[in-house]
Design a protein around this motif. Structure first.
Motif, short mmCIF file in Angstrom:
data_model
loop_
_atom_site.label_atom_id
_atom_site.label_comp_id
_atom_site.label_asym_id
_atom_site.label_seq_id
_atom_site.Cartn_x
_atom_site.Cartn_y
_atom_site.Cartn_z
N PHE A 374 0.83 -1.21 0.00
CA PHE A 374 0.00 0.00 0.00
C PHE A 374 0.87 1.26 0.00
O PHE A 374 0.67 2.17 -0.82
CB PHE A 374 -0.92 0.00 1.22
N VAL A 375 1.84 1.30 0.91
CA VAL A 375 2.68 2.49 1.05
C VAL A 375 3.47 2.74 -0.23
O VAL A 375 3.57 3.88 -0.70
CB VAL A 375 3.63 2.34 2.26
N TYR A 376 4.01 1.69 -0.81
CA TYR A 376 4.82 1.87 -2.02
C TYR A 376 3.96 2.38 -3.18
O TYR A 376 4.39 3.23 -3.96
CB TYR A 376 5.51 0.56 -2.40
N GLN A 377 2.74 1.84 -3.30
CA GLN A 377 1.84 2.32 -4.36
C GLN A 377 1.55 3.81 -4.19
O GLN A 377 1.57 4.57 -5.16
CB GLN A 377 0.53 1.52 -4.33
N GLN A 378 1.27 4.22 -2.94
CA GLN A 378 0.95 5.62 -2.70
C GLN A 378 2.16 6.52 -2.94
O GLN A 378 2.04 7.62 -3.50
CB GLN A 378 0.44 5.80 -1.27
N ILE A 379 3.33 6.06 -2.50
CA ILE A 379 4.53 6.88 -2.67
C ILE A 379 4.89 7.02 -4.15
O ILE A 379 5.19 8.13 -4.62
CB ILE A 379 5.72 6.28 -1.89
N THR A 380 4.85 5.92 -4.89
CA THR A 380 5.21 6.00 -6.31
C THR A 380 4.23 6.88 -7.07
O THR A 380 4.63 7.63 -7.97
CB THR A 380 5.25 4.60 -6.95
N PHE A 381 2.95 6.80 -6.70
CA PHE A 381 1.96 7.68 -7.33
C PHE A 381 2.30 9.14 -7.01
O PHE A 381 2.29 10.01 -7.90
CB PHE A 381 0.55 7.35 -6.84
N ALA A 382 2.62 9.41 -5.73
CA ALA A 382 2.94 10.78 -5.32
C ALA A 382 4.21 11.27 -6.02
O ALA A 382 4.28 12.44 -6.43
CB ALA A 382 3.11 10.85 -3.80
#
Length: 556
Positions: A374-382
Motif C-alpha cells: 500500500f505504502v509503495y503504491q501511494q509513494i510511487t503515485f505521489a
C-alpha cells in the motif's frame, strides 16, 4: 548577468544558539546583512539573481541539512552560478567536505565560490598557496567544532558534579531550580508509592497499568499538561485515549531517583557524530546520593524488584529474527497514537496498547507485506505527481516567458507611440508661442493629445503589472529538489528506508485497509492533492459524457 543566479548560504547551529554569550555576528540576520552589504560593493555579483538558502539550527559537521541539500541539488542542475558565505565554517566545519566542494565539485560545475571573512574568491584565486590556506582554515574549523563539543560536555558534567545541574524532575517530583534539587509533589508522589507497593505484592507492570487506568489516574503526560506551572512538557500527550502502559510503570519502577539518589549523565550526545545520542554505561554515570527527599524506602524498592524477578527459564531461547521492514518506526495506531510493534514472526504489526483492559485499540494483526505494498503504491503515485507538477510548472513558466515577450513588444510599440504624442504636444506649445496656433485650437488639440497620452500610460501600467506577475512565476526549491530525487527513487523501484525518511512522516492505521499517510513537506503535498482532485473532477466530468474505465483514487 541577470540570467545568472547567486546563492547565499546562511547557517546557524544549535550550539551557537545555546551559548549564553553567542557571537552575534554568527546570527542569521547578521550573516544576511554582511552578504548584502558585500554585494553592494561588487556590481558583478549584485547584477545576478539573488537566492537564499538558510539552515537555522543545523550543525556544520555534516551535510544533513535541508537547505544545503537544496543548494547542492540546484548547483548540480546548473541553476546556481555562484555561492557566497560569510565564512568557510558556515558552509562546512568538516575540512574534507569543504575541500571537496571548494577544490573539486564547484570548479567542475563552473561555480564561483566566495567566502567574505576569509577573503576568498575562486574567480580571483588559483594559486597553490591560497588552496593550502583554505585547507588549513577548514581543518581549524573542524577541530574547533570538536573542541566546542568537548567544552559543552565538560561544562555540563562540572555542573552535575558541583550540584548545580539537576535536569527535569521525574514523575512524583517537582524541580526546584533555585535550590538545585527535586521536591516531592504531593499529588503524584502517592501514585509512585502505590506503584511500588503493588509491585512488591507481586503485580506485574501491565496489571499495575490496568489498575491505574481503572482508577482513572492521570498519566504523567496528562498531569504535566494540566500543571504547566511545574515547567514539565506535556507535548507528548498526543493520543486520543491516554493510558498508563507497561513502559511507563517499568520506567518508574527502575528509577532510583525515588530513593533520594540522583543519577545523571545517562546519555551522551555528540555534536561531531551526526548528533547521535548514545547510552552511557551504568559504571560511568554520575550519581549523587541523598540529593533530595526519597518517596519510597530502600526496603520497598528492593521488595518490588524481588517480586518482579522471574525464575530463570529452562527452555532454550528462541532466536527472534530482527524486523527488516523499512516501515519500522513509521506505523502509528489511529486509535491511541502509539507506534505499532511487530510480532515475533516479523510478518505482522500490532498495537501493544490493545492488550490493556481499558484500551479502545483493536487487537488486529496488520500484515507487513500488505502495508508495504500500500505504502509503495501511494509513494510511487505521489512521486510521479511531483514530477508532473514540476513539468507542468516548467511549461507554465515557458508560456509566461512567451507572453512576456509579447507584452514587451506591445510595451515597445506603446512607448514609441507615447514619445510621438509627447513630441506633438511640445510642438503645440511652440506653434502657440509663435502665434501660428490660436489659443482655442491649442486647447482643443492639447486636450485630444492628452487623452491619448493618458490612455497609453494606463495601458503601459497594466502591461508592466501583468509582465511583473508573469516574471514572479517560479518553481520552488523544495519542488525542484523533491522532483529530482523522485526520479532517482523511481529508478530504484523498491520501498527503502531512505525513501520513507525523505517523504513520509507517519502511516496511521485505523483498521484493516484503512491507512492514512502523513507526508513530510505538508504544504507541497497539500497542493499536490488539490491538483489531483481538480484533475480527477475534470476526468469525472468527462466520464459523464464519454464512458471510460474507472480508476481507484490513490490517497495523497
Amino acid at each position: 548577468m541577470a540570467s545568472f543566479t547567486l546563492a547565499a548560504y546562511l547557517r546557524l547551529s544549535k550550539a551557537d544558539g545555546d551559548l549564553s554569550k553567542k557571537n552575534e555576528s554568527n546570527s542569521i540576520s547578521n550573516q544576511r546583512t554582511l552578504i548584502k552589504n558585500y554585494l553592494l560593493t561588487h556590481p558583478d555579483l549584485s547584477a545576478m539573481k539573488y537566492r537564499e538558502f538558510v539552515d537555522d539550527g543545523y550543525t556544520g559537521t555534516n551535510t544533513q541539512r535541508p537547505a544545503f541539500k537544496k543548494l547542492i541539488a540546484q548547483a548540480k542542475a546548473g541553476k546556481i552560478h555562484a555561492v557566497i558565505v560569510k565564512d568557510l565554517s558556515r558552509f562546512s566545519r568538516d575540512y574534507l567536505v569543504l575541500g571537496d566542494y571548494v577544490e573539486q565539485i564547484f570548479p567542475m560545475l563552473g561555480i564561483r565560490f566566495l567566502s567574505i571573512n576569509d577573503h576568498y574568491d575562486s574567480k580571483e584565486t588559483n594559486s597553490y598557496l591560497e588552496t593550502m590556506n583554505i585547507a588549513l582554515q577548514s581543518l581549524v574549523y573542524s577541530y574547533y567544532s570538536k573542541d566546542l563539543s568537548k567544552k559543552r560536555a565538560s561544562s555540563v558534567e562540572y555542573r552535575m558534579k558541583s550540584g548545580t545541574f539537576i535536569g527535569s524532575a521525574p514523575y512524583g517530583y517537582i524541580s526546584n531550580w533555585k535550590l538545585h534539587c527535586y521536591e516531592i509533589d504531593p499529588e503524584t508522589a502517592p501514585v509512585v508509592q502505590l506503584i511500588f507497593t503493588l509491585a512488591s505484592q507481586g503485580m506485574r507492570p501491565t496489571a499495575i497499568a490496568n489498575y491505574l487506568n481503572g482508577q482513572k489516574i492521570l498519566t504523567p503526560a496528562q498531569y504535566n499538561a494540566s500543571h504547566p506551572e511545574h515547567g514539565k512538557s506535556g507535548k507528548y500527550w498526543k493520543t486520543t485515549q491516554p493510558l498508563w502502559k507497561y513502559t511507563m510503570v517499568s520506567r518508574i519502577l527502575s528509577n532510583t531517583a525515588y530513593l533520594g539518589d540522583l543519577e545523571m549523565r545517562k546519555t551522551h550526545t555528540s555534536l561531531t557524530e551526526q548528533n547521535k545520542t548514545v547510552s552511557v554505561p551504568p559504571k560511568e554515570r554520575l550519581i549523587r546520593t541523598h540529593a533530595h527527599k526519597p518517596i519510597i524506602s530502600r526496603e520497598l524498592y528492593d521488595a518490588a524488584h524481588r517480586a518482579l524477578e522471574r525464575p530463570p527459564s529452562t527452555r532454550p531461547k528462541k532466536k527472534i529474527p530482527p524486523v527488516t521492514t523499512p516501515l519500522k518506526g513509521k506505523l502509528q495506531c489511529g486509535f491511541c497514537g502509539m507506534t505499532l510493534r511487530f510480532r515475533n514472526d516479523g510478518k505482522n504489526a500490532f498495537c501493544l496498547s490493545s492488550q490493556l483492559k481499558h484500551s479502545i485499540c483493536p487487537g488486529t494483526n496488520y500484515p507487513i507485506d500488505k502495508l508495504e505494498q500500500f505504502v509503495y503504491q501511494q509513494i510511487t503515485f505521489a512521486l510521479r505527481q511531483l514530477i508532473l507538477m514540476k513539468e507542468k510548472q516548467e511549461l507554465e513558466i515557458q508560456e509566461a516567458q512567451k507572453q512576456m515577450k509579447l507584452y514587451q513588444a506591445k510595451i515597445t510599440l506603446l512607448n514609441n507611440r507615447l514619445n510621438t504624442l509627447q513630441n506633438e504636444k511640445r510642438k503645440l506649445f511652440e506653434l502657440m508661442a509663435d502665434g501660428t496656433l490660436s489659443p482655442n485650437a491649442f486647447d482643443s488639440q492639447k486636450s485630444s493629445l492628452q487623452k491619448n497620452i493618458d490612455s497609453i500610460q494606463q495601458d503601459l501600467t497594466n502591461l508592466y503589472q501583468e509582465k511583473e506577475k508573469l516574471a514572479e512565476q517560479s518553481i520552488s526549491d523544495e519542488l525542484i529538489h523533491l522532483a529530482e530525487t523522485a526520479r532517482e527513487y523511481l529508478a530504484v523501484n523498491e520501498l527503502t528506508e531512505d525513501l520513507l525518511q525523505t517523504y513520509v512522516e507517519t502511516i496511521t492505521i485505523f483498521g484493516p485497509d484503512k491507512y492514512q499517510i502523513k507526508w513530510k513537506h505538508e504544504e507541497l503535498f497539500a497542493a499536490l492533492s488539490e491538483q489531483f482532485q481538480k484533475a480527477r473532477q475534470t476526468q469525472i466530468n468527462h466520464d459523464s459524457i464519454v464512458p471510460s474505465q474507472e480508476e481507484e483514487k490513490p490517497y495523497i
